[in-house]
Design an enzyme around this catalytic site. Structure first.
Site, PDB file in Angstrom:
ATOM      1  N   CYS A 191       0.826  -1.205   0.000  1.00  0.00           N
ATOM      2  CA  CYS A 191       0.000   0.000   0.000  1.00  0.00           C
ATOM      3  C   CYS A 191       0.873   1.273   0.000  1.00  0.00           C
ATOM      4  CB  CYS A 191      -1.003  -0.052   1.135  1.00  0.00           C
ATOM      5  SG  CYS A 191      -2.427   0.995   0.809  1.00  0.00           S
TER       6      CYS A 191
ATOM      7  N   HIS B  25      -3.217  -5.465   1.762  1.00  0.00           N
ATOM      8  CA  HIS B  25      -2.453  -5.751   2.992  1.00  0.00           C
ATOM      9  C   HIS B  25      -2.428  -7.233   3.333  1.00  0.00           C
ATOM     10  CE1 HIS B  25      -1.891  -1.573   4.351  1.00  0.00           C
ATOM     11  NE2 HIS B  25      -3.000  -1.360   3.674  1.00  0.00           N
TER      12      HIS B  25
ATOM     13  N   GLU C  92      -0.465  -8.781   5.092  1.00  0.00           N
ATOM     14  CA  GLU C  92      -0.041  -8.989   6.493  1.00  0.00           C
ATOM     15  C   GLU C  92      -1.233  -8.987   7.455  1.00  0.00           C
ATOM     16  OE1 GLU C  92       0.177  -6.239   4.831  1.00  0.00           O
ATOM     17  OE2 GLU C  92      -0.200  -4.506   6.120  1.00  0.00           O
TER      18      GLU C  92
HETATM   19  N1  GLN Z   1      -3.615   6.204   1.189  1.00  0.00           N
HETATM   20  C1  GLN Z   1      -2.302   6.005   1.724  1.00  0.00           C
HETATM   21  C2  GLN Z   1      -1.289   6.863   0.971  1.00  0.00           C
HETATM   22  O1  GLN Z   1      -1.618   7.505   0.033  1.00  0.00           O
HETATM   23  C3  GLN Z   1      -1.911   4.537   1.681  1.00  0.00           C
HETATM   24  C4  GLN Z   1      -2.858   3.721   2.517  1.00  0.00           C
HETATM   25  C5  GLN Z   1      -2.275   2.484   3.117  1.00  0.00           C
HETATM   26  O2  GLN Z   1      -1.050   2.289   3.166  1.00  0.00           O
HETATM   27  N2  GLN Z   1      -3.112   1.652   3.660  1.00  0.00           N
HETATM   28  O3  GLN Z   1      -0.144   6.894   1.317  1.00  0.00           O
END
Ligand code: GLN
Length: 198
Positions: free
Chosen positions: A79, A176, A178
């Site tokens: 992410c 995610h 994890e």
């Molecule tokens: N929206 C976050 C970003 O732009 C990322 C979200 C996440 O890591 N769960 O950095």
């Protein structure tokens, strides 16, 4: 061989990665200082908030050590971590490590599916190298990965968008892994470190 995997621990969800790696028999180290990169076989950049992560990387003088590490070892970004690994970041524009050949469009799924748990059918390239079976995927304000270069392999898609991608020593997930009970994505990553998860 038992790998030593670092997890960037400035901000965000590093503890769940730590638990997953420990479950797979790897040694782990939280990375907060330049010296923490020493001797690591690979690194996870967790989810969190990528703008905050950059801010802290600059404040802690970790940008150059991180870039040097990424240039030499396997790295897995989830992410926000996948946003850091991109070659380009939009919505809004942001600096990038340029390790992987895609554009990360931040928070791109919009409000409706802002955060959700779903089940993906991975591509054969994933199942052949781990174990067959659907993959539970937790999305939290996820980016969309666009404009993939030829060197990027898609391992799973969601609504036709690539959400798990690989390029040489690098792995990136928009979701995610994890936060689920399924260790296959981490197992694939540890394979890049020479760690045998059996
Ligand atoms: N929206 C976050 C970003 O732009 C990322 C979200 C996440 O890591 N769960 O950095």
């Amino acid at each position: 061989m038992v790998a030593l995997a670092g997890i960037l621990a400035l901000q965000g969800g590093f503890e769940a990665h730590e638990r997953m790696l420990a479950r797979l028999g790897a040694r782990t180290r939280q990375v907060r200082l330049a010296a923490d990169f020493e001797g690591l076989d690979g690194l996870i950049i967790p989810g969190g908030e990528s703008t905050t992560m950059w801010k802290l990387l600059h404040e802690e003088n970790l940008v150059e050590p991180l870039r040097a590490f990424v240039a030499s070892k396997p790295v897995f970004g989830t992410c926000a971590g996948a946003i850091l690994l991109a070659s380009k970041v939009t919505h809004p524009d942001q600096e990038a490590l340029c390790a992987m050949d895609y554009t990360a469009v931040r928070n791109a799924y919009g409000r409706q599916i802002d955060s959700r748990v779903t089940v993906l059918t991975p591509e054969p390239e994933f199942e052949d190298r781990t174990e067959p079976g659907d993959l539970e995927a937790v999305f939290i304000r996820a980016p969309i990965l666009r404009d993939l270069g030829d060197g990027v392999t898609v391992l799973a898609r969601y609504l036709d968008d690539p959400v798990l991608v690989e390029q040489g020593p690098y792995l990136a997930a928009a979701f995610h892994p994890e936060l689920t009970d399924d260790p296959r994505v981490h197992s694939l990553f540890l394979g890049k470190l020479g760690h045998a998860t059996g």
